[in-house]
Design an enzyme around this catalytic site. Structure first.
Site, PDB file in Angstrom:
ATOM      1  N   ARG A  62      12.311   2.746  -1.253  1.00 59.17           N
ATOM      2  CA  ARG A  62      11.330   1.878  -1.907  1.00 59.17           C
ATOM      3  C   ARG A  62      10.894   2.571  -3.188  1.00 59.17           C
ATOM      4  NH1 ARG A  62       6.416  -0.554   1.721  1.00 59.17           N
ATOM      5  NH2 ARG A  62       5.581   1.553   1.546  1.00 59.17           N
ATOM      6  N   HIS A  94       7.107   7.721   3.492  1.00 63.14           N
ATOM      7  CA  HIS A  94       6.735   6.585   4.340  1.00 63.14           C
ATOM      8  C   HIS A  94       7.817   6.342   5.388  1.00 63.14           C
ATOM      9  CE1 HIS A  94       4.311   3.193   5.416  1.00 63.14           C
ATOM     10  NE2 HIS A  94       5.228   2.303   5.111  1.00 63.14           N
ATOM     11  N   TYR A 134       1.261 -35.200   9.808  1.00 65.54           N
ATOM     12  CA  TYR A 134       2.369 -35.454   8.879  1.00 65.54           C
ATOM     13  C   TYR A 134       3.718 -35.454   9.596  1.00 65.54           C
ATOM     14  CZ  TYR A 134      -0.761 -34.432   4.926  1.00 65.54           C
ATOM     15  OH  TYR A 134      -1.764 -34.450   4.006  1.00 65.54           O
ATOM     16  N   MET A 144      -3.006 -28.707   5.385  1.00 66.73           N
ATOM     17  CA  MET A 144      -3.555 -27.691   4.488  1.00 66.73           C
ATOM     18  C   MET A 144      -4.937 -27.229   4.937  1.00 66.73           C
ATOM     19  SD  MET A 144      -4.217 -27.882   0.390  1.00 66.73           S
ATOM     20  CE  MET A 144      -2.572 -28.413  -0.021  1.00 66.73           C
TER      21      MET A 144
HETATM   22  C1  PLP Z   1       0.722   0.157   4.242  1.00 69.83           C
HETATM   23  C2  PLP Z   1       0.991   1.601   4.269  1.00 69.83           C
HETATM   24  C3  PLP Z   1       0.518   2.391   5.321  1.00 69.83           C
HETATM   25  C4  PLP Z   1      -0.146   1.818   6.560  1.00 69.83           C
HETATM   26  O1  PLP Z   1       0.840   1.182   7.347  1.00 69.83           O
HETATM   27  P1  PLP Z   1       0.480   0.627   8.808  1.00 69.83           P
HETATM   28  O2  PLP Z   1       1.801   0.281   9.372  1.00 69.83           O
HETATM   29  O3  PLP Z   1      -0.395  -0.557   8.600  1.00 69.83           O
HETATM   30  O4  PLP Z   1      -0.211   1.715   9.515  1.00 69.83           O
HETATM   31  C5  PLP Z   1       0.698   3.757   5.232  1.00 69.83           C
HETATM   32  N1  PLP Z   1       1.332   4.307   4.173  1.00 69.83           N
HETATM   33  C6  PLP Z   1       1.824   3.568   3.149  1.00 69.83           C
HETATM   34  C7  PLP Z   1       2.524   4.243   2.027  1.00 69.83           C
HETATM   35  C8  PLP Z   1       1.687   2.199   3.170  1.00 69.83           C
HETATM   36  O5  PLP Z   1       2.183   1.461   2.171  1.00 69.83           O
END
Ligand code: PLP
Length: 398
Positions: free
Chosen positions: A152, A181, A281, A329
């Site tokens: 990412r 992450h 709908y 909606m």
């Molecule tokens: C969103 C995010 C988190 C938290 O993720 P959860 O799965 O909601 O605990 C932690 N670190 C980063 C970099 C994120 O983008």
């Protein structure tokens, strides 16, 4: 100019609030549940928690949640966007705030002016932050982002040596943290997390090699906190678990958490639908016999998913009843059956507890074919937020 746009957006939302507060449809946030989850997660991991409050605190309300966590003694918050960080500073949040998203060069000045910590995810971005910091004569507090498998943002862990060296040598940047992450920590059985942790620690080792002090190493999201003690390191970054919701059906409740959010409404209409008549709908639902039907004033325009058409359920008068026909909606219909009763103003629970039954956010997500994250963050600004629990003093804060 962008600054002005931002303020306009905020003002519009604020000016809608007084009327919105009278709306019977509301998100109710239990601040005591939030405190409980924060303290429970911090005790479980044994290291400080960075409370993730991006996307309107997962629908719970950015500013009230952040102020509450600050009052509870949290030492660090995380948001996705610089705009979210600015909103927190304007509201008087003083704890350190890391912006997790990738940075755009023109925004660096805003970070520095509002004391927001910057995610630096490449050498080129490091240079941009340095230039802006030098121009303003202000030091930037940065966290280095290492990519260990998400693909990412972040420097690939294999190439982290030169990146870390440049950051350590930087005159205008103070390296407060280093992080990565996790892609699969929601699932305790996935082998990916062990691999990502190894790559991450390998990258961190460059600090030792350079004889530089180790910054705060943080890796664990909610899944990491729940399932992988090896990922806790120096700080953990739970988001969804803070709100008492499990990240995935495969997740294990290793910490006793309490859901903080309820979504409630009130019956706005009651009628008998004759056999053979269709509802909503597209006329996708037909009454096979005379039946009693209520209308509930919330719809996909509020972020309640249309995919719950003829699939979702609600609690009314202590029993579980099906949504029939398409979610509109602003409204949807619920079948109470031929012998069912309800009155205008009866409470309808879409997420949360009523009597002895409860509908979890996880169950709603499953019925809608999505994840709890999307349900929570989808609940939009049209729904007023109400805060309950000791800390709220019983007063709505937003
Ligand atoms: C969103 C995010 C988190 C938290 O993720 P959860 O799965 O909601 O605990 C932690 N670190 C980063 C970099 C994120 O983008």
């Amino acid at each position: 100019m962008p600054e002005t746009d931002l303020i306009d957006v905020t003002d519009t939302a604020t000016s809608l609030r007084p009327e919105a507060n009278d709306r019977p449809t509301r998100v109710r946030v239990d601040l005591d549940a939030l405190s409980h989850n924060f303290h429970a997660l911090q005790a479980h991991a044994g290291v400080p928690v960075m409370g993730i409050v991006k996307a309107n605190a997962y629908g719970h309300g950015l500013v009230p949640v952040a102020l509450h966590l600050q009052a509870q003694g949290i030492g660090q918050l995380g948001v996705a966007l610089v705009e979210e960080g600015l909103a927190l500073r304007r509201a008087g949040v003083t704890v350190p705030i890391l912006v997790l998203g990738g940075i755009h060069a023109p925004q660096v000045g805003q970070f520095l002016a509002c004391d927001l910590e910057v995610t630096v995810s490449s050498i080129a971005k490091l240079r941009q932050v340095e230039e802006a910091a030098a121009a303003l004569g202000r030091n930037a507090v940065i966290h280095l982002k290492v990519d260990t498998g998400m693909e990412r943002i972040g420097v690939h862990s294999d190439n982290a040596g030169a990146f870390i060296e440049a950051a350590v040598a930087s005159r205008w940047c103070t390296v407060k943290g280093i992080y990565s992450h996790l892609a699969c920590a929601d699932d305790p059985a996935s082998p990916m997390t062990v691999e990502q942790r190894e790559r991450f620690l390998h990258a961190c080792a460059h600090f030792d090699r350079l004889g530089a002090p180790m910054p705060i190493r943080h890796l664990a999201n909610s899944g990491g906190v729940l399932h992988f003690p090896d990922t806790w390191l120096d700080m953990v970054r739970p988001g969804i678990a803070l709100y008492g919701v499990m990240p995935d059906p495969a997740s294990r409740p290793t910490v006793a958490l309490k859901p903080a959010l309820s979504l409630v409404s009130k019956v706005v209409y009651f009628k008998v639908v004759k056999a053979g008549r269709t509802v909503s709908y597209g006329a996708t639902w037909t009454a096979v016999a005379d039946t009693r039907v209520i209308t509930v004033p919330i719809g996909y325009g509020d972020g309640y998913p249309r995919s719950l058409s003829s699939r979702g359920e609600v609690l009314v008068r202590g029993t579980r009843q099906p949504i029939i026909g398409r979610v509109c909606m602003d409204q949807f219909m619920v079948d109470l059956g031929p012998g069912g009763t309800a009155y205008n103003e009866d409470e309808v629970v879409l997420i949360g507890r009523q009597g002895s039954d409860a509908i979890s956010c996880e169950a709603v997500a499953q019925a809608a074919g999505t994840i709890p994250y999307e349900i929570l963050t989808g609940l939009n600004a049209r729904i007023p937020r109400e805060y309950i629990g000791a800390a709220s003093g019983g007063q709505p804060l937003a």
